[in-house]
Write a protein that holds these residues in place. Sequence first.
Motif, PDB file in Angstrom:
ATOM      1  N   ARG A 205      27.644  -1.477  62.488  1.00 22.36           N
ATOM      2  CA  ARG A 205      26.730  -0.791  61.640  1.00 22.36           C
ATOM      3  C   ARG A 205      27.379  -0.408  60.342  1.00 22.36           C
TER       4      ARG A 205
ATOM      5  N   ALA B 166      24.222   7.493  62.262  1.00 22.92           N
ATOM      6  CA  ALA B 166      24.009   7.279  63.962  1.00 22.92           C
ATOM      7  C   ALA B 166      24.033   8.438  64.680  1.00 22.92           C
TER       8      ALA B 166
ATOM      9  N   TRP C 179      12.942   8.179  62.452  1.00 26.71           N
ATOM     10  CA  TRP C 179      14.227   7.691  62.436  1.00 26.71           C
ATOM     11  C   TRP C 179      13.804   6.043  61.958  1.00 26.71           C
TER      12      TRP C 179
ATOM     13  N   GLY D 172      15.420   4.118  58.958  1.00 26.29           N
ATOM     14  CA  GLY D 172      16.443   3.591  59.565  1.00 26.29           C
ATOM     15  C   GLY D 172      17.685   4.626  59.785  1.00 26.29           C
ATOM     16  N   LYS D 173      17.528   5.955  59.644  1.00 28.95           N
ATOM     17  CA  LYS D 173      18.610   6.816  59.725  1.00 28.95           C
ATOM     18  C   LYS D 173      17.872   8.173  60.361  1.00 28.95           C
TER      19      LYS D 173
ATOM     20  N   TYR E 206      20.349   6.089  63.255  1.00 30.44           N
ATOM     21  CA  TYR E 206      20.060   5.270  64.109  1.00 30.44           C
ATOM     22  C   TYR E 206      20.445   5.698  65.488  1.00 30.44           C
TER      23      TYR E 206
END
Length: 203
Positions: free
Chosen positions: A52, A132, A161, A165-166, A168
């Motif tokens: 990632r 993440a 999230w 996307g954050k 993750y």
Amino acid sequence: MKTRYQCSDQIKQARQQIRQSVRKARRSISEPQQRLFASSASQRLLQQVQTRGARHVALYLTNDGELDTAPLIQALWDAGVNLYLPRLHPFCRGNLLFFAYTPETTLVENVLKIREPILDITRMILPHELDAVVTPLVAFDNTGARMGMGGGFYDRTLANWHKTGKPYPIGFAHDCQQVDSLDSEHWDVPLPVIVTPTRVLKF
């Protein structure tokens, strides 16, 4: 006919029974097995982080028979990843703050008997700045549903999230923590990936 409250009570009782059973199972794992499992799982999770391209990763310090994060922490430091630990929010109950974690970080024990960084806002990072979050969990099922300790700390942290996307979320657990199914509450945040000593489960 059962009322909504009766069903809710039954779900709570079932979840508590699962918590007790799984926590007992993971505490029964021998020290040699713990070390072997932690080493294997840490390499699998490191690969996920590197795939990632994550540079800022929050995780936790092991407690109560959890899969040991010590080898993972060292592997991520060696890989140049910036690490962060959670701290209980001093004003907003049930919420977490995250602070930079290095070998020199001073840790103190909180009310839950868990070590956390001292409150230093110069070392704090906001959740949406994390790439993440490696999440602790008590149990999970084959849909990615996650059961924590019941405080909702990580559910609040990860509530949005999927919109950006954050951060993750990545679950980290022993294989013995998987159960057939979990009755989830509406606030429970399912995990897109869970790493165990033998598998990387994606949902």
